[in-house]
Design an enzyme around this catalytic site. Structure first.
Site: not given
Ligand code: GLA
Length: 349
Positions: A153, A261
């Site tokens: 991220e 995820e």
């Protein structure tokens, strides 16, 4: 609305709909059918305390990711390392013949306070600390962790690098720094597969374009990156067509693809009265079927794993971060297989 109670189960039917079981039985499990790994994010505390959780995990999955225990805030929460919870996970995986996907070495939200505070603006000291962390952890889990999210991220939602991240603010060339992080991970364990992991490819087009150019630059400059993790925390209101377009676009880089995820929110309006009706459960099954089918359309050599972010609706981050009435996964709170499980299984080839 009609409630049919069978023992502890309450199956909800909506008037006017065909009655439909929301839970299913299957001959094969996901891991038995899939040709790639089926992963789950797990918590050590549940491995220790809840046998049904362990049984469900071992029966259906063959890869695990620590939801917390391999983040820097746990491994290096104080200047002394704490390997105990992560060791428990790698031992568990070995005993149960599962792979471990390591998550994650460099993530701005998991840097412990002691670590961030002492770095100030000194990029050399900072990089040597990050290198020490990657090398120490990589070395300890060499041969036990098959793959790592090396960097997590770093791209902002509007594209470009995240402002709030210290690294992006102080390094002259942050991307080269991230590239070196991949190199440090490769140097310590040449056999581990190395991933960049991020969210939002489907609904944030500028972000997706930046992720692509970030990866392209790492590849052009010869940094060792093997794959891309696309998180897939989506909801029933995301367009499936845009998910597919985005996923194929990222896959066009030719690297391994990890749906890393996966969960699927169904209580899209965050309603306190939400129930997973048979119709909603079926819709969730259709969405999972679409996503797995999309994944199976990848070239064989790009398939790596699909990881669901949790094992059961009983324990999911979304009941805290989204709404208490949320049921995003494949097994219900009693560990029964849902229609989402069936959708997933049906699309495996
Ligand atoms: C991000 C991180 C995960 C996890 C989720 C929320 O996706 O990569 O490790 O923290 O947020 O649970």
């Amino acid at each position: 609305m009609i409630y049919a109670c069978t023992g502890e189960e309450t199956i909800v039917f909506v008037e006017g709909e065909e009655p439909l079981e929301t839970i299913v039985e299957t001959d094969l499990t996901l891991k038995q059918k899939a040709k790639f790994k089926i992963g789950a994010a797990i918590k050590t505390s549940l491995l220790e305390s809840e046998p049904e959780y362990v049984n469900a995990l071992v029966e259906n999955y063959n890869q695990i990711t620590a939801e917390f225990e391999m983040k820097m805030e746990v491994l290096w929460g104080s200047p002394d390392y704490n390997f105990e919870p992560a060791d428990y996970i790698t031992d568990f995986a070995e005993t149960n013949n599962m792979d471990v996907h390591g998550h994650s070495l460099v993530w701005y939200r998991s840097f412990p306070a002691w670590f961030t505070l002492h770095q100030e603006n000194d990029t050399i000291a900072y990089e040597s600390k990050i290198k020490e962390f990657i090398t120490t952890v990589g070395n300890r889990y060499k041969g036990k962790v098959r793959s790592w999210d090396v960097v997590n991220e770093v791209i902002s939602d509007s594209g470009g690098l995240r402002d709030e991240e210290f690294i992006n603010a102080v390094f002259n060339d942050p991307i080269a720094f991230y590239g070196r992080c991949f190199q440090y991970a490769k140097d310590v364990d040449p056999d581990a597969l190395l991933f960049y992991n991020d969210y939002g490819i489907a609904n944030l087009p500028e972000k997706r374009a930046s992720i692509k150019s970030f990866i392209e630059r790492l590849l052009d400059e010869g940094y060792p990156i093997d794959g891309i993790g696309c998180q897939f925390h989506y909801s029933a209101s995301n367009s499936l067509e845009s998910i597919k377009t985005a996923f194929d676009d990222i896959a066009s880089l030719g690297l391994l693809m990890h749906i890393s995820e996966l969960d699927m929110k169904m209580n899209t309006s965050q309603s306190d009265n939400f129930i997973l009706t048979s119709a909603t459960a079926k819709r969730q099954g259709d969405i999972y079927e679409f996503i797995v089918n999309m994944y199976e359309d990848l070239p064989e050599n790009q398939k790596y794993a699909i990881t669901t972010w949790g094992v059961t609706d009983k324990y999911t981050w979304l009941t805290d971060f989204w709404h208490p009435k949320e049921y995003p996964l494949l097994l219900d709170s009693n560990y029964n297989k849902k229609l989402s499980y069936l959708g997933f299984l049906n699309s495996l080839r």
